[in-house]
Design an enzyme around this catalytic site. Structure first.
Site, mmCIF file in Angstrom:
data_model
loop_
_atom_site.group_PDB
_atom_site.id
_atom_site.type_symbol
_atom_site.label_atom_id
_atom_site.label_comp_id
_atom_site.label_asym_id
_atom_site.label_seq_id
_atom_site.Cartn_x
_atom_site.Cartn_y
_atom_site.Cartn_z
ATOM 1 N N GLN A 1 0.829 -1.198 0.000
ATOM 2 C CA GLN A 1 0.000 0.000 0.000
ATOM 3 C C GLN A 1 0.868 1.255 0.000
ATOM 4 O O GLN A 1 0.557 2.242 -0.668
ATOM 5 C CB GLN A 1 -0.918 0.005 1.224
ATOM 6 C CG GLN A 1 -1.621 1.320 1.500
ATOM 7 C CD GLN A 1 -2.595 1.729 0.401
ATOM 8 O OE1 GLN A 1 -3.086 0.896 -0.347
ATOM 9 N NE2 GLN A 1 -2.869 3.031 0.292
ATOM 10 N N GLU A 2 1.974 1.212 0.717
ATOM 11 C CA GLU A 2 2.826 2.390 0.837
ATOM 12 C C GLU A 2 3.606 2.674 -0.447
ATOM 13 O O GLU A 2 3.708 3.820 -0.881
ATOM 14 C CB GLU A 2 3.801 2.214 2.008
ATOM 15 C CG GLU A 2 3.153 2.251 3.387
ATOM 16 C CD GLU A 2 2.693 3.644 3.772
ATOM 17 O OE1 GLU A 2 2.983 4.609 3.041
ATOM 18 O OE2 GLU A 2 2.020 3.771 4.816
#
Length: 476
Positions: free
Chosen positions: A310-311
């Site tokens: 996600q990052e």
């Protein structure tokens, strides 16, 4: 008792009691409900799968499991789970009284209704025909003739095909014993079968790891899912289950459970293809580091990897316009706090991000139980611990549960409004609304990693033949 509290409370069990009889110490002439309460345990049959029962972050969960756990607490007893790889064995266990009931995503069919008592339905599904998208799309039943069609033995899908066969005598299919929907989807994906029939809710869950599979027409109108009780026993336990469903429907707890397990799942073909491509090209480089660091912190490595995806999409050189960078996208302040000297060093970034997440997780109030605790920690990783606490206070002020993620997430977007954030301790939260999406995405990526792991396991490993009996808290 608060419905949400008993839905999420962990019930710890002991070792599986020996013997064939369900409740050997109980008086056999007592109604079944009283036998269950006297024995202090509810024995439930289920199958492992994404909509029923599985391991998440090293603990048992699943829609059916959590619903059955809530029912056991409604009765004031412990939940005891038995899993059956073969659906026929599961149904036989209910018939013989080896279990008290089945909570296994069972479709209510005319044939089954002659053998079992079914509870009030809690979900509607359709039977979907699955095919590989590089093949022509089947449009009618005639397109299935002469093709290899696979279904789970003793399933409602098999029953429906038998009815269709009366109008299409040349229709044939293979019934797979000791198999799951995951096995069937693997067969279609790998070209070992032309078609499979699975329930719509199951396929929707697995789509992220099978982006090349598609559903064609529905083989039957929507059908209800319900719990199954033996018709050979008295109806006392069945009646209590009806009272339970009345309560969870009226309280909204059932709908909340549906949202918890199915509300964050949305299929994105491009996103799924990209995710699977990155599994092979990027995750393989850092998987060992994720596993090593997660083991040190007693975390599920797939959750840690989902945060990384996600990052940064597992890109150690990622950088945002605000200056956060690296695989775990650490700020300079967080990196310094966690002892990270080079944010672009993947190993340092993973180690720093994991320890920072764990710090937030441990810092949360003890009143926040799992799975909410993990979701709160994820939100704090994104929006900041102080802003998360502000949202909890807002929820409590409005009579909502500050320990429930589904209540608190409604307040996070409000931290962008001056009339709201001016009254909080930590002020404006620029990423308040974003943090809600952030948590939802990580839950999706985490589940995709879980199902991708299971997909590869079932592709290369035979399905167990023996019935696995387990008690909650001692799952092997």
């Amino acid at each position: 008792m608060n419905s949400i509290t008993w839905l999420i409370r962990t019930i710890m069990g002991a070792a599986l009691a020996a013997g064939f009889l369900l409740v050997p110490a109980c008086q056999p002439n007592l109604p079944l409900l009283e036998q269950v309460q006297q024995a202090g345990e509810l024995i439930v049959a289920t199958q492992e799968g994404p909509t029923t029962y599985y391991q998440e972050m090293d603990r048992p969960t699943g829609f059916e499991f959590e619903l059955a756990k809530a029912y056991a607490e409604f009765l004031g007893v412990e939940l005891k789970v038995r899993t059956y790889p073969d659906l026929g064995d599961l149904l036989q266990a209910v018939r013989r009284g080896e279990v008290h009931m089945a909570a296994a995503g069972l479709t209510v069919t005319p044939q089954r209704s002659r053998e079992f008592r079914f509870s009030s339905p809690y979900q509607q599904i359709t039977q979907q025909l699955i095919f590989h998208s590089d093949q022509p799309t089947p449009k009618v039943v005639e397109d299935l003739l002469g093709k290899k069609l696979v279904v789970i033995a003793n399933s409602s899908h098999s029953e429906n095909l038998s009815r269709l066969q009366q109008d299409y005598p040349e229709l044939t299919w293979e019934e797979k014993h000791n198999s799951s929907a995951l096995t069937l989807l693997n067969m279609v994906n790998d070209g070992q079968a032309d078609f499979a029939v699975v329930d719509s809710n199951v396929f929707n869950t697995y789509r992220s790891v099978f982006p090349e599979l598609s559903s064609s027409f529905e083989l039957k109108d929507p059908e209800p899912l319900a719990w199954a009780f033996s018709s050979a026993t008295d109806a006392s336990l069945f009646t209590s289950a009806e009272l339970f469903f009345n309560e969870v429907n009226e309280s909204g707890a059932l709908e909340e459970l549906r949202i918890r397990f199915f509300g964050h799942r949305a299929f994105d073909y491009v996103g799924a293809r990209t995710f699977l491509a990155h599994l092979d090209s990027r995750l393989v480089k850092y998987e060992d580091t994720f596993k090593t660091v997660a083991k040190e912190l007693n975390m599920d490595w797939r959750l840690l990897a989902a945060i990384g995806y996600q990052e940064s999409l597992w890109n150690p050189n990622a950088i945002s316009p605000t200056g956060v960078r690296g695989l775990m996208m650490l700020t300079q302040r967080t990196a310094k706090e966690m002892g990270v000297t080079n944010r672009r060093d993947a190993e340092q970034s993973i180690l720093g991000g994991a320890h920072y997440f764990n710090k937030l997780y441990q810092r949360l109030p003890a009143s926040i139980a799992e799975p909410n605790r993990t979701w709160f920690a994820l939100a704090a990783y994104n929006v900041g611990y102080g802003h998360l606490m502000d949202a909890r206070r807002l929820a409590k002020k409005d009579g909502m549960n500050p320990d429930n993620w589904f209540d608190v997430r409604q307040k996070l977007p409000l931290l962008l409004r001056r009339e709201v954030y001016s009254q909080t301790r930590h002020g404006r939260a620029r990423s308040g609304a974003q943090s809600v999406v952030y948590v939802r995405n990580i839950r999706r990526y985490y589940e995709a990693l879980v199902w991708a792991t299971e997909r590869d396991y079932h592709r290369h490993t035979p399905t167990p033949q023996s019935v696995v009996a387990m008690r909650v808290g001692l799952v092997h």
